[in-house]
Design a protein around this motif. Structure first.
Motif, PDB file in Angstrom:
ATOM      1  N   PRO A 146       0.787  -1.226   0.000  1.00 39.21           N
ATOM      2  CA  PRO A 146       0.000   0.000   0.000  1.00 39.21           C
ATOM      3  C   PRO A 146       0.825   1.286   0.000  1.00 39.21           C
ATOM      4  CG  PRO A 146      -0.160  -1.113   2.125  1.00 39.21           C
ATOM      5  CD  PRO A 146       0.593  -2.016   1.203  1.00 39.21           C
ATOM      6  N   MET A 147       2.027   1.268   0.567  1.00 38.00           N
ATOM      7  CA  MET A 147       2.849   2.481   0.600  1.00 38.00           C
ATOM      8  C   MET A 147       3.802   2.565  -0.581  1.00 38.00           C
ATOM      9  SD  MET A 147       3.321   2.769   4.769  1.00 38.00           S
ATOM     10  CE  MET A 147       5.020   2.499   4.699  1.00 38.00           C
ATOM     11  N   LEU A 148       4.394   1.436  -0.953  1.00 36.83           N
ATOM     12  CA  LEU A 148       5.366   1.431  -2.056  1.00 36.83           C
ATOM     13  C   LEU A 148       4.690   1.462  -3.423  1.00 36.83           C
ATOM     14  CD1 LEU A 148       7.878  -1.254  -0.720  1.00 36.83           C
ATOM     15  CD2 LEU A 148       8.101   1.242  -0.604  1.00 36.83           C
ATOM     16  N   LYS A 149       3.420   1.039  -3.463  1.00 35.49           N
ATOM     17  CA  LYS A 149       2.667   0.955  -4.725  1.00 35.49           C
ATOM     18  C   LYS A 149       3.362   0.026  -5.721  1.00 35.49           C
ATOM     19  CE  LYS A 149      -0.183   4.180  -3.300  1.00 35.49           C
ATOM     20  NZ  LYS A 149      -1.142   3.745  -2.358  1.00 35.49           N
ATOM     21  N   ARG A 150       3.941  -1.037  -5.183  1.00 34.99           N
ATOM     22  CA  ARG A 150       4.600  -2.059  -6.003  1.00 34.99           C
ATOM     23  C   ARG A 150       4.280  -3.430  -5.432  1.00 34.99           C
ATOM     24  NH1 ARG A 150      10.779  -0.562  -6.638  1.00 34.99           N
ATOM     25  NH2 ARG A 150      10.530   0.935  -4.976  1.00 34.99           N
ATOM     26  N   GLU A 151       4.468  -4.447  -6.278  1.00 36.05           N
ATOM     27  CA  GLU A 151       4.243  -5.813  -5.826  1.00 36.05           C
ATOM     28  C   GLU A 151       5.390  -6.245  -4.916  1.00 36.05           C
ATOM     29  OE1 GLU A 151       2.816  -9.926  -7.826  1.00 36.05           O
ATOM     30  OE2 GLU A 151       4.685  -9.129  -8.636  1.00 36.05           O
ATOM     31  N   VAL A 152       5.033  -6.956  -3.862  1.00 40.51           N
ATOM     32  CA  VAL A 152       5.998  -7.544  -2.935  1.00 40.51           C
ATOM     33  C   VAL A 152       5.664  -9.026  -2.846  1.00 40.51           C
ATOM     34  CG1 VAL A 152       6.811  -7.609  -0.547  1.00 40.51           C
ATOM     35  CG2 VAL A 152       6.275  -5.409  -1.619  1.00 40.51           C
ATOM     36  N   CYS A 153       6.679  -9.877  -2.964  1.00 37.60           N
ATOM     37  CA  CYS A 153       6.500 -11.323  -2.818  1.00 37.60           C
ATOM     38  C   CYS A 153       7.392 -11.817  -1.687  1.00 37.60           C
ATOM     39  CB  CYS A 153       6.867 -12.053  -4.105  1.00 37.60           C
ATOM     40  SG  CYS A 153       5.755 -11.715  -5.481  1.00 37.60           S
ATOM     41  N   GLY A 154       6.935 -12.845  -1.007  1.00 40.47           N
ATOM     42  CA  GLY A 154       7.755 -13.393   0.054  1.00 40.47           C
ATOM     43  C   GLY A 154       7.110 -14.575   0.737  1.00 40.47           C
ATOM     44  N   GLY A 155       7.796 -15.062   1.745  1.00 38.68           N
ATOM     45  CA  GLY A 155       7.311 -16.193   2.498  1.00 38.68           C
ATOM     46  C   GLY A 155       8.346 -16.653   3.500  1.00 38.68           C
ATOM     47  N   ASP A 156       8.066 -17.764   4.124  1.00 38.25           N
ATOM     48  CA  ASP A 156       8.985 -18.383   5.068  1.00 38.25           C
ATOM     49  C   ASP A 156       9.596 -19.609   4.403  1.00 38.25           C
ATOM     50  OD1 ASP A 156       8.384 -16.574   7.157  1.00 38.25           O
ATOM     51  OD2 ASP A 156       6.560 -17.700   7.610  1.00 38.25           O
ATOM     52  N   PHE A 157      10.909 -19.722   4.496  1.00 40.28           N
ATOM     53  CA  PHE A 157      11.645 -20.832   3.894  1.00 40.28           C
ATOM     54  C   PHE A 157      12.477 -21.503   4.973  1.00 40.28           C
ATOM     55  CE2 PHE A 157      10.545 -18.076   0.483  1.00 40.28           C
ATOM     56  CZ  PHE A 157      10.409 -18.873  -0.639  1.00 40.28           C
ATOM     57  N   GLU A 158      12.742 -22.795   4.775  1.00 41.47           N
ATOM     58  CA  GLU A 158      13.479 -23.550   5.779  1.00 41.47           C
ATOM     59  C   GLU A 158      14.341 -24.616   5.114  1.00 41.47           C
ATOM     60  OE1 GLU A 158      12.434 -26.622   9.401  1.00 41.47           O
ATOM     61  OE2 GLU A 158      10.972 -25.062   8.907  1.00 41.47           O
ATOM     62  N   THR A 159      15.511 -24.860   5.702  1.00 46.64           N
ATOM     63  CA  THR A 159      16.361 -25.966   5.284  1.00 46.64           C
ATOM     64  C   THR A 159      17.195 -26.399   6.481  1.00 46.64           C
ATOM     65  OG1 THR A 159      17.863 -26.766   3.553  1.00 46.64           O
ATOM     66  CG2 THR A 159      18.360 -24.605   4.488  1.00 46.64           C
ATOM     67  N   THR A 160      17.811 -27.549   6.366  1.00 44.31           N
ATOM     68  CA  THR A 160      18.769 -28.020   7.365  1.00 44.31           C
ATOM     69  C   THR A 160      20.086 -28.260   6.653  1.00 44.31           C
ATOM     70  OG1 THR A 160      17.035 -29.050   8.698  1.00 44.31           O
ATOM     71  CG2 THR A 160      19.287 -29.845   9.039  1.00 44.31           C
ATOM     72  N   ILE A 161      21.149 -27.700   7.198  1.00 44.07           N
ATOM     73  CA  ILE A 161      22.472 -27.926   6.613  1.00 44.07           C
ATOM     74  C   ILE A 161      23.291 -28.805   7.560  1.00 44.07           C
ATOM     75  CG2 ILE A 161      22.442 -25.747   5.348  1.00 44.07           C
ATOM     76  CD1 ILE A 161      24.562 -24.733   7.399  1.00 44.07           C
ATOM     77  N   VAL A 162      24.240 -29.507   6.997  1.00 45.36           N
ATOM     78  CA  VAL A 162      25.182 -30.319   7.764  1.00 45.36           C
ATOM     79  C   VAL A 162      26.465 -29.502   7.844  1.00 45.36           C
ATOM     80  CG1 VAL A 162      26.410 -32.517   7.876  1.00 45.36           C
ATOM     81  CG2 VAL A 162      24.086 -32.423   6.933  1.00 45.36           C
ATOM     82  N   ARG A 163      26.747 -28.938   9.009  1.00 43.13           N
ATOM     83  CA  ARG A 163      27.819 -27.957   9.130  1.00 43.13           C
ATOM     84  C   ARG A 163      29.214 -28.525   8.863  1.00 43.13           C
ATOM     85  NH1 ARG A 163      29.985 -27.235  14.646  1.00 43.13           N
ATOM     86  NH2 ARG A 163      29.061 -28.805  16.006  1.00 43.13           N
ATOM     87  N   SER A 164      29.410 -29.811   9.132  1.00 46.16           N
ATOM     88  CA  SER A 164      30.734 -30.392   8.868  1.00 46.16           C
ATOM     89  C   SER A 164      31.054 -30.400   7.370  1.00 46.16           C
ATOM     90  CB  SER A 164      30.833 -31.806   9.442  1.00 46.16           C
ATOM     91  OG  SER A 164      29.863 -32.652   8.858  1.00 46.16           O
ATOM     92  N   GLN A 184      12.996 -15.807   6.561  1.00 47.82           N
ATOM     93  CA  GLN A 184      11.778 -15.022   6.347  1.00 47.82           C
ATOM     94  C   GLN A 184      12.172 -13.961   5.335  1.00 47.82           C
ATOM     95  OE1 GLN A 184      10.428 -13.009   9.901  1.00 47.82           O
ATOM     96  NE2 GLN A 184       9.645 -11.316   8.684  1.00 47.82           N
ATOM     97  N   VAL A 185      11.499 -13.937   4.186  1.00 46.31           N
ATOM     98  CA  VAL A 185      11.931 -13.012   3.131  1.00 46.31           C
ATOM     99  C   VAL A 185      10.748 -12.290   2.505  1.00 46.31           C
ATOM    100  CG1 VAL A 185      11.895 -14.796   1.331  1.00 46.31           C
ATOM    101  CG2 VAL A 185      13.348 -12.804   1.036  1.00 46.31           C
ATOM    102  N   GLU A 186      10.974 -11.021   2.214  1.00 46.58           N
ATOM    103  CA  GLU A 186      10.082 -10.236   1.372  1.00 46.58           C
ATOM    104  C   GLU A 186      10.965  -9.495   0.379  1.00 46.58           C
ATOM    105  OE1 GLU A 186       6.931  -7.917   3.062  1.00 46.58           O
ATOM    106  OE2 GLU A 186       6.518  -9.448   4.588  1.00 46.58           O
ATOM    107  N   ALA A 187      10.493  -9.409  -0.864  1.00 43.64           N
ATOM    108  CA  ALA A 187      11.269  -8.758  -1.911  1.00 43.64           C
ATOM    109  C   ALA A 187      10.339  -7.875  -2.746  1.00 43.64           C
ATOM    110  CB  ALA A 187      11.945  -9.803  -2.788  1.00 43.64           C
ATOM    111  N   VAL A 188      10.853  -6.707  -3.131  1.00 46.43           N
ATOM    112  CA  VAL A 188      10.063  -5.685  -3.809  1.00 46.43           C
ATOM    113  C   VAL A 188      10.339  -5.715  -5.305  1.00 46.43           C
ATOM    114  CG1 VAL A 188       9.568  -3.211  -3.934  1.00 46.43           C
ATOM    115  CG2 VAL A 188      10.198  -4.251  -1.731  1.00 46.43           C
ATOM    116  N   LYS A 189       9.268  -5.746  -6.085  1.00 45.37           N
ATOM    117  CA  LYS A 189       9.386  -5.761  -7.544  1.00 45.37           C
ATOM    118  C   LYS A 189      10.021  -4.465  -8.030  1.00 45.37           C
ATOM    119  CE  LYS A 189       6.625  -6.696 -11.676  1.00 45.37           C
ATOM    120  NZ  LYS A 189       5.264  -7.000 -12.156  1.00 45.37           N
ATOM    121  N   GLN A 190      10.962  -4.598  -8.930  1.00 41.03           N
ATOM    122  CA  GLN A 190      11.678  -3.434  -9.468  1.00 41.03           C
ATOM    123  C   GLN A 190      11.059  -2.939 -10.747  1.00 41.03           C
ATOM    124  OE1 GLN A 190      14.394  -2.120  -7.456  1.00 41.03           O
ATOM    125  NE2 GLN A 190      13.082  -3.459  -6.244  1.00 41.03           N
TER     126      GLN A 190
END
Length: 190
Positions: A146-164, A184-190
């Motif tokens: 509503p303030m930027l007047k642009r599309e924003v896409c995002g969501g919650d993502f998860e993974t497990t890494i093996v640190r060794s 947790q990511v949100e990104a603004v359309k350019q």
């Protein structure tokens, strides 16, 4: 003959612009993007922290069901709320932040359910080592800001890494090899 070549060129250009028009670039919005981690501490409590500095871009084509992502994380921006612990995590025993100031996720294999991204597969580079990583999505959505007047896409993502796999073996096995990453990511359309 010349006229048909010109018509063919314009036709191909029109088709190309239609297919490219579906693809859009989004820049990571740092105040709505967080990269956090979780690790059990000797089988008792869960240690948690986040990285405060991150930047990157995402290209998304919801029609073609394709995309790409390139995100860099500053490893010296780790924040656990306890500066002594942060310094230890920045040391050679963990992230070696002075020698390897960035971790980087690059992905280009997107899975969709309708218009929603459900998974992004790619590679994670940490401490100079690159390994496959798959980010599973939940709550992915796009909206008109509503303030930027642009599309924003995002969501919650998860993974497990093996640190060794990234030459981080300090404290094994008391501190487990599997580390949970939550993005947790949100990104603004350019």
């Amino acid at each position: 003959m010349k006229l048909s070549s010109i018509a063919l060129t314009f036709g191909l250009a029109a088709i190309s612009s239609i297919s490219c028009a579906q693809s859009a670039t989004y820049m990571i919005e740092p105040t709505h993007t967080y990269v956090t981690w979780e690790a059990k501490h000797f089988g008792t409590s869960t240690s948690r922290g986040r990285f405060d500095k991150k930047a990157g871009s995402i290209t998304l084509d919801k029609t073609a069901k394709t995309g790409s992502v390139d995100v860099a994380i500053q490893t010296d921006s780790i924040n656990t709320g306890f500066s002594v612990f942060d310094k230890h995590l920045q040391s050679e025993e963990f992230f070696a932040s002075e020698k390897f100031p960035q971790a980087r996720f690059v992905g280009n294999a997107f899975k969709f359910d309708g218009d929603k991204v459900t998974e992004v597969a790619g590679t994670l580079t940490l401490r100079g080592k690159t390994n496959p990583a798959v980010l599973k999505a939940s709550g992915f959505n796009c909206y008109s800001h509503p303030m930027l007047k642009r599309e924003v896409c995002g969501g919650d993502f998860e993974t497990t890494i093996v640190r060794s796999q990234y030459d981080v073996s300090y404290g094994l096995p008391g501190i487990p090899d599997n580390i949970r990453l939550l993005i947790q990511v949100e990104a603004v359309k350019q």
